[in-house]
Design a protein around this motif. Structure first.
Motif, PDB file in Angstrom:
ATOM      1  N   THR A  42       1.059  -1.230  -0.094  1.00  0.00           N
ATOM      2  CA  THR A  42       0.038  -0.153  -0.070  1.00  0.00           C
ATOM      3  C   THR A  42       0.815   1.296  -0.133  1.00  0.00           C
ATOM      4  O   THR A  42       0.520   2.072  -0.690  1.00  0.00           O
ATOM      5  CB  THR A  42      -1.126   0.106   1.029  1.00  0.00           C
ATOM      6  OG1 THR A  42      -1.874  -1.046   1.279  1.00  0.00           O
ATOM      7  CG2 THR A  42      -1.889   1.108   1.264  1.00  0.00           C
ATOM      8  N   SER A  56      -8.005  -1.101  -7.807  1.00  0.00           N
ATOM      9  CA  SER A  56      -7.526  -2.121  -8.542  1.00  0.00           C
ATOM     10  C   SER A  56      -5.882  -2.195  -8.290  1.00  0.00           C
ATOM     11  O   SER A  56      -5.384  -3.315  -8.238  1.00  0.00           O
ATOM     12  CB  SER A  56      -7.649  -1.737 -10.180  1.00  0.00           C
ATOM     13  OG  SER A  56      -7.065  -2.691 -10.991  1.00  0.00           O
ATOM     14  N   CYS A 104      -5.467  -3.646  -4.821  1.00  0.00           N
ATOM     15  CA  CYS A 104      -5.383  -5.020  -4.832  1.00  0.00           C
ATOM     16  C   CYS A 104      -4.207  -5.871  -5.449  1.00  0.00           C
ATOM     17  O   CYS A 104      -3.826  -6.815  -4.899  1.00  0.00           O
ATOM     18  CB  CYS A 104      -6.819  -5.314  -5.486  1.00  0.00           C
ATOM     19  SG  CYS A 104      -8.212  -5.168  -4.707  1.00  0.00           S
ATOM     20  N   TYR A 105      -3.876  -5.309  -6.573  1.00  0.00           N
ATOM     21  CA  TYR A 105      -2.939  -5.995  -7.554  1.00  0.00           C
ATOM     22  C   TYR A 105      -1.521  -5.850  -6.825  1.00  0.00           C
ATOM     23  O   TYR A 105      -0.914  -6.950  -6.876  1.00  0.00           O
ATOM     24  CB  TYR A 105      -2.967  -5.193  -8.919  1.00  0.00           C
ATOM     25  CG  TYR A 105      -1.644  -5.664  -9.782  1.00  0.00           C
ATOM     26  CD1 TYR A 105      -1.792  -7.044 -10.429  1.00  0.00           C
ATOM     27  CD2 TYR A 105      -0.847  -4.920 -10.143  1.00  0.00           C
ATOM     28  CE1 TYR A 105      -0.798  -7.335 -11.311  1.00  0.00           C
ATOM     29  CE2 TYR A 105       0.280  -5.446 -10.956  1.00  0.00           C
ATOM     30  CZ  TYR A 105       0.229  -6.509 -11.639  1.00  0.00           C
ATOM     31  OH  TYR A 105       1.205  -7.063 -12.404  1.00  0.00           O
ATOM     32  N   LYS A 147      -0.905  -5.753  -3.900  1.00  0.00           N
ATOM     33  CA  LYS A 147      -1.097  -6.616  -2.475  1.00  0.00           C
ATOM     34  C   LYS A 147      -0.878  -8.051  -2.941  1.00  0.00           C
ATOM     35  O   LYS A 147      -0.020  -8.827  -2.375  1.00  0.00           O
ATOM     36  CB  LYS A 147      -2.172  -6.760  -1.946  1.00  0.00           C
ATOM     37  CG  LYS A 147      -2.333  -7.368  -0.580  1.00  0.00           C
ATOM     38  CD  LYS A 147      -1.365  -6.927   0.539  1.00  0.00           C
ATOM     39  CE  LYS A 147      -1.597  -7.795   1.735  1.00  0.00           C
ATOM     40  NZ  LYS A 147      -0.478  -7.509   2.794  1.00  0.00           N
ATOM     41  N   ALA A 148      -1.770  -8.296  -4.017  1.00  0.00           N
ATOM     42  CA  ALA A 148      -1.556  -9.671  -4.550  1.00  0.00           C
ATOM     43  C   ALA A 148      -0.190 -10.305  -4.997  1.00  0.00           C
ATOM     44  O   ALA A 148       0.416 -11.248  -4.994  1.00  0.00           O
ATOM     45  CB  ALA A 148      -2.442  -9.964  -5.646  1.00  0.00           C
ATOM     46  N   ASP A 201      -4.925 -10.837 -13.151  1.00  0.00           N
ATOM     47  CA  ASP A 201      -5.334  -9.575 -13.228  1.00  0.00           C
ATOM     48  C   ASP A 201      -5.642  -9.193 -14.798  1.00  0.00           C
ATOM     49  O   ASP A 201      -6.609  -8.661 -15.068  1.00  0.00           O
ATOM     50  CB  ASP A 201      -4.030  -8.793 -12.788  1.00  0.00           C
ATOM     51  CG  ASP A 201      -4.042  -7.145 -13.378  1.00  0.00           C
ATOM     52  OD1 ASP A 201      -5.095  -6.621 -12.765  1.00  0.00           O
ATOM     53  OD2 ASP A 201      -3.447  -6.847 -14.361  1.00  0.00           O
ATOM     54  N   TRP A 246      -3.666 -14.114  -2.400  1.00  0.00           N
ATOM     55  CA  TRP A 246      -3.165 -13.589  -3.772  1.00  0.00           C
ATOM     56  C   TRP A 246      -4.513 -13.690  -4.584  1.00  0.00           C
ATOM     57  O   TRP A 246      -4.561 -12.786  -5.467  1.00  0.00           O
ATOM     58  CB  TRP A 246      -2.013 -14.224  -4.429  1.00  0.00           C
ATOM     59  CG  TRP A 246      -2.183 -15.525  -4.706  1.00  0.00           C
ATOM     60  CD1 TRP A 246      -1.871 -16.569  -3.941  1.00  0.00           C
ATOM     61  CD2 TRP A 246      -2.601 -16.079  -5.889  1.00  0.00           C
ATOM     62  NE1 TRP A 246      -2.292 -17.953  -4.569  1.00  0.00           N
ATOM     63  CE2 TRP A 246      -2.442 -17.434  -5.709  1.00  0.00           C
ATOM     64  CE3 TRP A 246      -2.964 -15.377  -7.093  1.00  0.00           C
ATOM     65  CZ2 TRP A 246      -3.112 -18.210  -6.926  1.00  0.00           C
ATOM     66  CZ3 TRP A 246      -3.468 -16.464  -7.998  1.00  0.00           C
ATOM     67  CH2 TRP A 246      -3.506 -17.665  -8.004  1.00  0.00           C
ATOM     68  N   TYR A 267      -7.085 -10.783  -3.918  1.00  0.00           N
ATOM     69  CA  TYR A 267      -6.699  -9.447  -4.162  1.00  0.00           C
ATOM     70  C   TYR A 267      -6.522  -9.535  -5.771  1.00  0.00           C
ATOM     71  O   TYR A 267      -6.883  -8.420  -6.420  1.00  0.00           O
ATOM     72  CB  TYR A 267      -5.321  -9.253  -3.607  1.00  0.00           C
ATOM     73  CG  TYR A 267      -5.491  -9.030  -2.290  1.00  0.00           C
ATOM     74  CD1 TYR A 267      -6.192  -7.809  -1.829  1.00  0.00           C
ATOM     75  CD2 TYR A 267      -4.864  -9.668  -1.061  1.00  0.00           C
ATOM     76  CE1 TYR A 267      -6.173  -7.408  -0.465  1.00  0.00           C
ATOM     77  CE2 TYR A 267      -5.093  -9.440   0.180  1.00  0.00           C
ATOM     78  CZ  TYR A 267      -5.752  -8.353   0.348  1.00  0.00           C
ATOM     79  OH  TYR A 267      -5.921  -8.084   1.900  1.00  0.00           O
ATOM     80  N   GLY A 302     -10.063  -9.223  -7.536  1.00  0.00           N
ATOM     81  CA  GLY A 302     -10.338  -7.726  -7.136  1.00  0.00           C
ATOM     82  C   GLY A 302      -9.803  -6.804  -8.161  1.00  0.00           C
ATOM     83  O   GLY A 302     -10.349  -5.800  -8.419  1.00  0.00           O
ATOM     84  N   SER A 303      -8.608  -6.941  -8.219  1.00  0.00           N
ATOM     85  CA  SER A 303      -7.704  -6.202  -9.161  1.00  0.00           C
ATOM     86  C   SER A 303      -8.515  -6.313 -10.575  1.00  0.00           C
ATOM     87  O   SER A 303      -8.792  -5.354 -11.465  1.00  0.00           O
ATOM     88  CB  SER A 303      -6.338  -6.556  -9.525  1.00  0.00           C
ATOM     89  OG  SER A 303      -5.498  -5.978 -10.464  1.00  0.00           O
TER      90      SER A 303
END
Length: 289
Positions: free
Chosen positions: A30, A78, A81-82, A84-85, A98, A152, A155, A158-159
């Motif tokens: 983040t 996005s 999430c991306y 973090k994954a 993604d 992962w 996330y 979500g991305s």
């Protein structure tokens, strides 16, 4: 010309993933996202002044601004999430997942933008979807599963969802505005969202703790992201979203190649077949356009 911009977007997006992965080995994802966004914002406004489109700022319509803000919010979500994954998962799994936003983007473009789909395009979409599935299917490796967990996957999904919303909202938002200016306005929203998340999570102090080497990679990834965005939104402004989005997702080829040499991450046969299907489906989509 829009196809060339889409290809350029794919290349820089692929480079972004590798640079970002190098920059979040010790740094919180983040925090890294927030720092990257500062670089992207500077880069995007420099391009606005070079393009001379800053004069249009006072004449931006209210409806256009709303869609750009919504697109920026979707982009921020996005990104969070991306990365973090990307931090907790295998890059060769996260990136293809993604890219599954391609399928959703095509469907949304059909519904909201009236971009038609026929059987040849439908077959290409199925090929892309199957390729993505093969690339993200779990490997028979219990040690990796135990180490990475399944966070992962959440996330990454979500991305993909927010990325598809970004493309559709952005396509509507830049219909009557210069693409560089639209990108700069969207980036302001992403910046605010990213730093709000840093504040909410109480991670502001971690900014000073970022290792210099990782900070350099984070900044370079920001520059690559800025270049990718410039190309992407120019392509999206001139070309159909249902084709620009798949071509942009060819960045997975760049990512897979670099991940092999930089991180030593190899594809097994099933994943390699998935990559071939993903690439073939995207190329067919581009040719049909």
């Amino acid at each position: 010309m829009w196809l060339l911009f889409a290809v350029g977007s794919a290349f820089f997006a692929g480079v972004t993933s590798i640079l970002a992965k190098c920059g979040i080995r010790k740094t919180d994802s983040t925090v890294a996202t927030a720092v990257r966004t500062v670089v992207v914002l500077i880069f995007s406004w420099i391009m606005v002044f070079f393009a001379g489109s800053w004069e249009q700022l006072s004449s931006v319509k209210g409806s256009t601004l709303v869609f750009l803000i919504l697109s920026g919010a979707a982009t921020g979500a996005s990104w969070l999430c991306y990365f973090k994954a990307l931090q907790i998962g295998d890059i060769n799994k996260v990136v293809p997942l993604d890219k599954s936003s391609t399928v959703l983007t095509i469907l949304l473009a059909l519904i909201f933008l009236g971009e038609g789909i026929f059987w040849e395009k439908a077959v290409a979409v199925l090929g892309i979807a199957l390729g993505i599935f093969l690339m993200i299917e779990k490997k028979d490796n219990r040690e990796n599963e135990k180490k990475e967990g399944m966070g992962w996957l959440f996330y990454g999904a979500g991305s993909a969802l927010f990325a598809s919303l970004t493309a559709i909202l952005g396509k509507i938002g830049i219909s009557d505005i210069e693409s560089n200016l639209g990108t700069a306005i969207r980036t302001c929203v992403v910046l605010i969202l990213a730093w709000v998340m840093v504040g909410v999570q109480g991670k502001g102090k971690e900014v000073r703790k970022i290792p210099r080497k990782e900070l350099a990679f984070i900044c370079l990834s920001g520059v690559a992201t800025g270049a990718s965005w410039m190309c992407y939104w120019r392509a999206l402004q001139e070309g159909p979203a249902s084709i620009v989005a798949p071509v942009d997702k060819l960045s997975v080829l760049v990512t897979v190649a670099f991940s092999y040499f930089v991180f030593g991450e190899k594809l097994i046969r099933r994943e390699a077949l998935g990559l071939v299907l993903l690439t073939a489906g995207t190329v067919v989509m581009a040719l049909l356009g």
